[in-house]
Design a protein around this motif. Structure first.
Motif, PDB file in Angstrom:
ATOM      1  N   LEU A  62     -68.379  54.943  14.162  1.00 13.66           N
ATOM      2  CA  LEU A  62     -66.976  55.165  14.506  1.00 13.66           C
ATOM      3  C   LEU A  62     -66.805  55.724  15.915  1.00 13.66           C
ATOM      4  O   LEU A  62     -65.720  55.644  16.488  1.00 13.66           O
ATOM      5  CB  LEU A  62     -66.331  56.119  13.499  1.00 13.66           C
ATOM      6  CG  LEU A  62     -66.137  55.570  12.082  1.00 13.66           C
ATOM      7  CD1 LEU A  62     -65.595  56.666  11.161  1.00 13.66           C
ATOM      8  CD2 LEU A  62     -65.175  54.383  12.100  1.00 13.66           C
ATOM      9  N   ALA A  63     -67.881  56.288  16.470  1.00 12.15           N
ATOM     10  CA  ALA A  63     -67.802  56.900  17.796  1.00 12.15           C
ATOM     11  C   ALA A  63     -68.128  55.924  18.917  1.00 12.15           C
ATOM     12  O   ALA A  63     -67.811  56.186  20.079  1.00 12.15           O
ATOM     13  CB  ALA A  63     -68.761  58.090  17.867  1.00 12.15           C
ATOM     14  N   ILE A  64     -68.756  54.801  18.606  1.00 13.04           N
ATOM     15  CA  ILE A  64     -69.276  53.920  19.651  1.00 13.04           C
ATOM     16  C   ILE A  64     -68.185  53.349  20.560  1.00 13.04           C
ATOM     17  O   ILE A  64     -68.336  53.354  21.793  1.00 13.04           O
ATOM     18  CB  ILE A  64     -70.133  52.798  19.032  1.00 13.04           C
ATOM     19  CG1 ILE A  64     -71.393  53.413  18.395  1.00 13.04           C
ATOM     20  CG2 ILE A  64     -70.524  51.765  20.086  1.00 13.04           C
ATOM     21  CD1 ILE A  64     -72.232  52.421  17.608  1.00 13.04           C
ATOM     22  N   PRO A  65     -67.058  52.834  20.034  1.00 19.15           N
ATOM     23  CA  PRO A  65     -66.031  52.306  20.951  1.00 19.15           C
ATOM     24  C   PRO A  65     -65.508  53.350  21.932  1.00 19.15           C
ATOM     25  O   PRO A  65     -65.297  53.054  23.110  1.00 19.15           O
ATOM     26  CB  PRO A  65     -64.927  51.835  19.993  1.00 19.15           C
ATOM     27  CG  PRO A  65     -65.638  51.544  18.706  1.00 19.15           C
ATOM     28  CD  PRO A  65     -66.710  52.593  18.616  1.00 19.15           C
ATOM     29  N   TYR A  66     -65.327  54.577  21.468  1.00 19.85           N
ATOM     30  CA  TYR A  66     -64.834  55.641  22.350  1.00 19.85           C
ATOM     31  C   TYR A  66     -65.870  55.970  23.424  1.00 19.85           C
ATOM     32  O   TYR A  66     -65.538  56.155  24.599  1.00 19.85           O
ATOM     33  CB  TYR A  66     -64.485  56.876  21.532  1.00 19.85           C
ATOM     34  CG  TYR A  66     -63.847  57.978  22.344  1.00 19.85           C
ATOM     35  CD1 TYR A  66     -62.498  57.916  22.686  1.00 19.85           C
ATOM     36  CD2 TYR A  66     -64.580  59.083  22.762  1.00 19.85           C
ATOM     37  CE1 TYR A  66     -61.903  58.921  23.436  1.00 19.85           C
ATOM     38  CE2 TYR A  66     -63.996  60.091  23.507  1.00 19.85           C
ATOM     39  CZ  TYR A  66     -62.659  60.005  23.847  1.00 19.85           C
ATOM     40  OH  TYR A  66     -62.072  61.005  24.601  1.00 19.85           O
ATOM     41  N   ALA A  67     -67.143  56.039  23.022  1.00 23.47           N
ATOM     42  CA  ALA A  67     -68.215  56.314  23.979  1.00 23.47           C
ATOM     43  C   ALA A  67     -68.320  55.197  25.008  1.00 23.47           C
ATOM     44  O   ALA A  67     -68.506  55.446  26.205  1.00 23.47           O
ATOM     45  CB  ALA A  67     -69.534  56.495  23.237  1.00 23.47           C
ATOM     46  N   ASP A  68     -68.218  53.955  24.552  1.00 22.50           N
ATOM     47  CA  ASP A  68     -68.262  52.805  25.464  1.00 22.50           C
ATOM     48  C   ASP A  68     -67.144  52.875  26.497  1.00 22.50           C
ATOM     49  O   ASP A  68     -67.357  52.599  27.688  1.00 22.50           O
ATOM     50  CB  ASP A  68     -68.140  51.503  24.670  1.00 22.50           C
ATOM     51  CG  ASP A  68     -69.469  50.786  24.504  1.00 22.50           C
ATOM     52  OD1 ASP A  68     -70.270  50.800  25.450  1.00 22.50           O
ATOM     53  OD2 ASP A  68     -69.703  50.223  23.427  1.00 22.50           O
ATOM     54  N   LYS A  69     -65.946  53.236  26.037  1.00 16.82           N
ATOM     55  CA  LYS A  69     -64.803  53.322  26.944  1.00 16.82           C
ATOM     56  C   LYS A  69     -65.023  54.400  27.994  1.00 16.82           C
ATOM     57  O   LYS A  69     -64.704  54.209  29.175  1.00 16.82           O
ATOM     58  CB  LYS A  69     -63.529  53.612  26.143  1.00 16.82           C
ATOM     59  CG  LYS A  69     -62.274  53.699  27.003  1.00 16.82           C
ATOM     60  CD  LYS A  69     -61.974  52.379  27.699  1.00 16.82           C
ATOM     61  CE  LYS A  69     -60.671  52.445  28.470  1.00 16.82           C
ATOM     62  NZ  LYS A  69     -60.407  51.181  29.211  1.00 16.82           N
ATOM     63  N   PHE A  70     -65.584  55.512  27.580  1.00 13.65           N
ATOM     64  CA  PHE A  70     -65.840  56.593  28.538  1.00 13.65           C
ATOM     65  C   PHE A  70     -66.798  56.125  29.632  1.00 13.65           C
ATOM     66  O   PHE A  70     -66.574  56.365  30.826  1.00 13.65           O
ATOM     67  CB  PHE A  70     -66.419  57.821  27.842  1.00 13.65           C
ATOM     68  CG  PHE A  70     -66.895  58.872  28.799  1.00 13.65           C
ATOM     69  CD1 PHE A  70     -66.004  59.708  29.443  1.00 13.65           C
ATOM     70  CD2 PHE A  70     -68.251  58.999  29.087  1.00 13.65           C
ATOM     71  CE1 PHE A  70     -66.440  60.667  30.355  1.00 13.65           C
ATOM     72  CE2 PHE A  70     -68.704  59.949  29.989  1.00 13.65           C
ATOM     73  CZ  PHE A  70     -67.797  60.784  30.627  1.00 13.65           C
ATOM     74  N   VAL A  71     -67.879  55.461  29.265  1.00 10.96           N
ATOM     75  CA  VAL A  71     -68.858  54.994  30.246  1.00 10.96           C
ATOM     76  C   VAL A  71     -68.219  53.983  31.189  1.00 10.96           C
ATOM     77  O   VAL A  71     -68.437  54.017  32.407  1.00 10.96           O
ATOM     78  CB  VAL A  71     -70.087  54.392  29.545  1.00 10.96           C
ATOM     79  CG1 VAL A  71     -71.001  53.700  30.550  1.00 10.96           C
ATOM     80  CG2 VAL A  71     -70.857  55.477  28.801  1.00 10.96           C
ATOM     81  N   GLU A  72     -67.410  53.089  30.644  1.00 11.25           N
ATOM     82  CA  GLU A  72     -66.718  52.088  31.471  1.00 11.25           C
ATOM     83  C   GLU A  72     -65.841  52.755  32.520  1.00 11.25           C
ATOM     84  O   GLU A  72     -65.874  52.397  33.704  1.00 11.25           O
ATOM     85  CB  GLU A  72     -65.877  51.186  30.566  1.00 11.25           C
ATOM     86  CG  GLU A  72     -65.020  50.169  31.305  1.00 11.25           C
ATOM     87  CD  GLU A  72     -64.029  49.473  30.380  1.00 11.25           C
ATOM     88  OE1 GLU A  72     -62.984  49.020  30.882  1.00 11.25           O
ATOM     89  OE2 GLU A  72     -64.308  49.384  29.163  1.00 11.25           O
TER      90      GLU A  72
END
Length: 265
Positions: A229-239
């Protein structure tokens, strides 16, 4: 015209503030998946890519440290650095629940324990030899009788275990352990990221980092398995961290050299 010279810390602060609104606060479900204890525990080890301590001010900095701290700030939760003595110790604790995120080289061998975001940066991998060494090129390393010091369980250990056909790997506990192997003549060359090798070369008169690279490592945010559940949010932060210049600012603040785009030698 008057020119104003801004300190790197001030530039980083402006970048952090400027892109703060680009990533919204996570949903309660994503926040709990990322930080089940209520604080963001960021796994780190001593390296300019991860965290270093300024000898004069005592200030902590590093790409992993700065990005982790900003990630926690945007989530609205406390930041807690969890510093390990080596990359091996950090990776070994991926399933123990001791840390919530880390910034690690993307390796297929690690995907059984962690999930990765898109890469945040790319770093060259190379070799360092001591003064007087007859080894002067990358091609001269992979020959019978050549001993290559590496950090046990690090990205270089994994890559060279696959790639070297003739040379022998000698594994050390952490970068200091690998360097001691070289200094004590138990190895002929040390292999590591240039982010680590270039500062070492500055401190070792006569030593040199060989020209070129044998590979690169792509560093990304890693989350322990089970936190989907955390992966999309983490991906957005890195982007956003890349597009808004936060990664670049953290690289500069840490004095990191050897990134693939800079082609530092």
């Amino acid at each position: 015209m008057r020119t104003t010279h801004w300190p790197m810390a001030a530039i980083l602060g402006l970048l952090l503030t400027g892109c703060a609104g680009a990533v919204t606060v996570p949903t309660p479900e994503a926040r709990h998946a990322l930080a089940p204890t209520g604080k963001l525990r960021v796994g780190l080890y001593l390296s300019p890519v991860q965290v270093i301590k300024d000898p004069a001010s005592g200030e902590m900095k590093g790409v992993g440290f700065d990005l982790g701290k900003e990630f926690a700030r945007r989530m609205g939760i406390p930041f807690e650095p969890v510093v390990y003595p080596s990359i091996g110790a950090l990776v070994d604790n991926a399933r123990t629940g001791q840390w919530d995120i880390a910034f690690l080289a993307i390796l297929s061998e690690r995907t059984k324990d962690v999930d990765f975001t898109a890469p945040a940066l790319e770093i060259e991998l190379g070799y360092l030899v001591l003064g007087g060494s007859p080894i002067s090129t990358l091609a001269a390393v992979d020959r019978p009788g050549v001993r290559v010091a590496v950090v046990e369980k690090g990205a270089v250990d994994v890559v060279l275990s696959r790639e070297l056909k003739n040379a022998t790997l000698v594994r050390g506990a952490g970068l200091a352990g690998g360097l001691e192997i070289l200094k004590s003549a138990k190895a002929d060359v040390i292999a590591a990221s240039k982010a680590n090798l270039l500062p070492i070369s500055d401190q070792l008169p006569g030593s040199r980092v060989l020209e070129g690279r044998f590979a690169t490592e792509r560093v990304a945010m890693a989350l322990p398995k089970g936190r989907d559940l955390a992966i999309p949010y983490a991906d957005k932060f890195v982007e956003v961290a890349k597009s808004e210049g936060l990664v670049k600012a953290a690289v500069q603040r840490a004095g990191l050299r050897g990134t693939a785009d800079a082609r530092s030698q």
